[in-house]
Design a protein around this motif. Sequence first.
Motif, PDB file in Angstrom:
ATOM      1  N   UNK A   1     -51.987   2.991 -46.737  1.00 13.46           N
ATOM      2  CA  UNK A   1     -50.754   2.926 -47.519  1.00 13.46           C
ATOM      3  C   UNK A   1     -50.993   3.436 -48.932  1.00 13.46           C
ATOM      4  N   UNK A   2     -50.041   4.217 -49.438  1.00 13.77           N
ATOM      5  CA  UNK A   2     -50.047   4.687 -50.831  1.00 13.77           C
ATOM      6  C   UNK A   2     -48.804   4.144 -51.510  1.00 13.77           C
ATOM      7  N   UNK A   3     -48.991   3.502 -52.669  1.00 14.85           N
ATOM      8  CA  UNK A   3     -47.879   2.886 -53.395  1.00 14.85           C
ATOM      9  C   UNK A   3     -47.814   3.436 -54.810  1.00 14.85           C
ATOM     10  N   UNK A   4     -46.644   3.942 -55.199  1.00 15.94           N
ATOM     11  CA  UNK A   4     -46.444   4.461 -56.538  1.00 15.94           C
ATOM     12  C   UNK A   4     -46.163   3.323 -57.513  1.00 15.94           C
ATOM     13  N   UNK A   5     -46.228   3.620 -58.813  1.00 14.94           N
ATOM     14  CA  UNK A   5     -46.025   2.599 -59.839  1.00 14.94           C
ATOM     15  C   UNK A   5     -44.630   1.991 -59.772  1.00 14.94           C
ATOM     16  N   UNK A   6     -43.649   2.753 -59.289  1.00 22.01           N
ATOM     17  CA  UNK A   6     -42.281   2.244 -59.228  1.00 22.01           C
ATOM     18  C   UNK A   6     -41.989   1.438 -57.963  1.00 22.01           C
ATOM     19  N   UNK A   7     -43.001   1.211 -57.141  1.00 21.03           N
ATOM     20  CA  UNK A   7     -42.828   0.402 -55.942  1.00 21.03           C
ATOM     21  C   UNK A   7     -42.547   1.183 -54.673  1.00 21.03           C
ATOM     22  N   UNK A   8     -42.270   2.481 -54.800  1.00 20.18           N
ATOM     23  CA  UNK A   8     -42.049   3.321 -53.621  1.00 20.18           C
ATOM     24  C   UNK A   8     -43.389   3.514 -52.892  1.00 20.18           C
ATOM     25  N   UNK A   9     -43.374   3.428 -51.584  1.00 20.42           N
ATOM     26  CA  UNK A   9     -44.623   3.558 -50.845  1.00 20.42           C
ATOM     27  C   UNK A   9     -44.412   4.328 -49.549  1.00 20.42           C
ATOM     28  N   UNK A  10     -45.520   4.825 -49.033  1.00 23.10           N
ATOM     29  CA  UNK A  10     -45.555   5.456 -47.721  1.00 23.10           C
ATOM     30  C   UNK A  10     -46.788   4.967 -46.992  1.00 23.10           C
ATOM     31  N   UNK A  11     -46.670   4.761 -45.698  1.00 23.99           N
ATOM     32  CA  UNK A  11     -47.814   4.261 -44.939  1.00 23.99           C
ATOM     33  C   UNK A  11     -47.829   4.854 -43.546  1.00 23.99           C
ATOM     34  N   UNK A  12     -49.011   4.805 -42.949  1.00 24.13           N
ATOM     35  CA  UNK A  12     -49.193   5.230 -41.568  1.00 24.13           C
ATOM     36  C   UNK A  12     -50.054   4.180 -40.877  1.00 24.13           C
ATOM     37  N   UNK A  13     -49.684   3.816 -39.658  1.00 23.24           N
ATOM     38  CA  UNK A  13     -50.423   2.785 -38.916  1.00 23.24           C
ATOM     39  C   UNK A  13     -50.517   3.219 -37.474  1.00 23.24           C
ATOM     40  N   UNK A  14     -51.660   2.960 -36.847  1.00 20.02           N
ATOM     41  CA  UNK A  14     -51.830   3.405 -35.476  1.00 20.02           C
ATOM     42  C   UNK A  14     -52.529   2.386 -34.604  1.00 20.02           C
ATOM     43  N   UNK A  15     -52.268   2.472 -33.296  1.00 17.66           N
ATOM     44  CA  UNK A  15     -52.891   1.600 -32.316  1.00 17.66           C
ATOM     45  C   UNK A  15     -52.891   2.282 -30.960  1.00 17.66           C
ATOM     46  N   UNK A  16     -53.814   1.901 -30.100  1.00 13.43           N
ATOM     47  CA  UNK A  16     -53.695   2.325 -28.707  1.00 13.43           C
ATOM     48  C   UNK A  16     -52.661   1.439 -28.016  1.00 13.43           C
ATOM     49  N   UNK A  17     -51.998   1.997 -27.013  1.00 13.22           N
ATOM     50  CA  UNK A  17     -51.006   1.261 -26.224  1.00 13.22           C
ATOM     51  C   UNK A  17     -51.220   1.576 -24.750  1.00 13.22           C
ATOM     52  N   UNK A  18     -50.589   0.788 -23.911  1.00 11.05           N
ATOM     53  CA  UNK A  18     -50.645   1.027 -22.465  1.00 11.05           C
ATOM     54  C   UNK A  18     -49.292   0.660 -21.870  1.00 11.05           C
ATOM     55  N   UNK A  19     -48.456   1.675 -21.649  1.00 14.87           N
ATOM     56  CA  UNK A  19     -47.131   1.471 -21.100  1.00 14.87           C
ATOM     57  C   UNK A  19     -47.152   1.778 -19.593  1.00 14.87           C
ATOM     58  N   UNK A  20     -45.976   1.906 -19.011  1.00 15.86           N
ATOM     59  CA  UNK A  20     -45.886   2.265 -17.601  1.00 15.86           C
ATOM     60  C   UNK A  20     -46.619   3.591 -17.367  1.00 15.86           C
ATOM     61  N   UNK A  21     -47.352   3.730 -16.249  1.00 12.08           N
ATOM     62  CA  UNK A  21     -48.193   4.916 -16.025  1.00 12.08           C
ATOM     63  C   UNK A  21     -47.440   6.236 -16.141  1.00 12.08           C
ATOM     64  N   UNK A  22     -46.168   6.253 -15.697  1.00  5.05           N
ATOM     65  CA  UNK A  22     -45.438   7.521 -15.715  1.00  5.05           C
ATOM     66  C   UNK A  22     -45.125   8.020 -17.126  1.00  5.05           C
ATOM     67  N   UNK A  23     -45.229   7.143 -18.126  1.00  4.75           N
ATOM     68  CA  UNK A  23     -44.975   7.586 -19.503  1.00  4.75           C
ATOM     69  C   UNK A  23     -46.174   8.302 -20.096  1.00  4.75           C
TER      70      UNK A  23
END
Length: 241
Positions: free
Chosen positions: A67-89
């Motif tokens: 996450x990157x946060x500017x002095x004025x409180x505006x921020x941007x972030x990226x988050x990731x994880x592995x998942x396991x959904x239905x096989x056809x997806x």
Amino acid sequence: MSSSSFLLRGPMPARRAVSTVATGLLLATACTAHAATFNGSGALTTDYVWRGTTQTQGDPAVQAGFRATAENGVYGSIWGSNVEFAPETQASSELDATVGWSGALSDDWALDVNLTHYRYPSATVDLNWTEAIGTLTWKQNYWAQLGYSTEALATDEAGAYAQLGAKIPLGEQVRLEAAAGYYWLDDAYDDSYAHAQLGAVWVFKAPFELRVTAHATDSSAKTLFPGLAGSRVEAALQAAF
């Protein structure tokens, strides 16, 4: 996001437009963050549970975010994880891009408002969707959260989510965390569901924490997401830096 959502998919042009807006906002945040502060997090967990339902079929997950946060409180972030959904997806990973603003409203109250885009790069069907989320916090330990999307769980229908939560310190190294949520999905799935969770966190050596959380959902969740909802316990080793 629940793996059942791939069965109901919204119009591609609409969701691509929302995705483009989210990406543009994230880039704008990065460009304006001249004096930004940067932080991140990482976790190894026995199960990835989101709003009461497993996203990995009960299997472990590796997660990281920045996450990157500017002095004025505006921020941007990226988050990731592995998942396991239905096989056809063929969905095996999730990337969440978020842009927002957070800041203090007074000595006791704080607000966070953001737009989060959930993306599944490896999926062979369109599972991507975007949600607006607001969280009001009191004394840093109690919160109320509202989320709304016009494409809930990658459908072309609206859905809303509400959560109340609390952190209860038991000392300098141990705290309890409790939350209860309700997901309105009547437009998308003709039903809604409730869930709750209770966890204990041990800060055994900062910044490392060990978290154990018990989750439970109502019968509606079990009907909506068979095999994914119900009662389960997850344990995680996590760190913030």
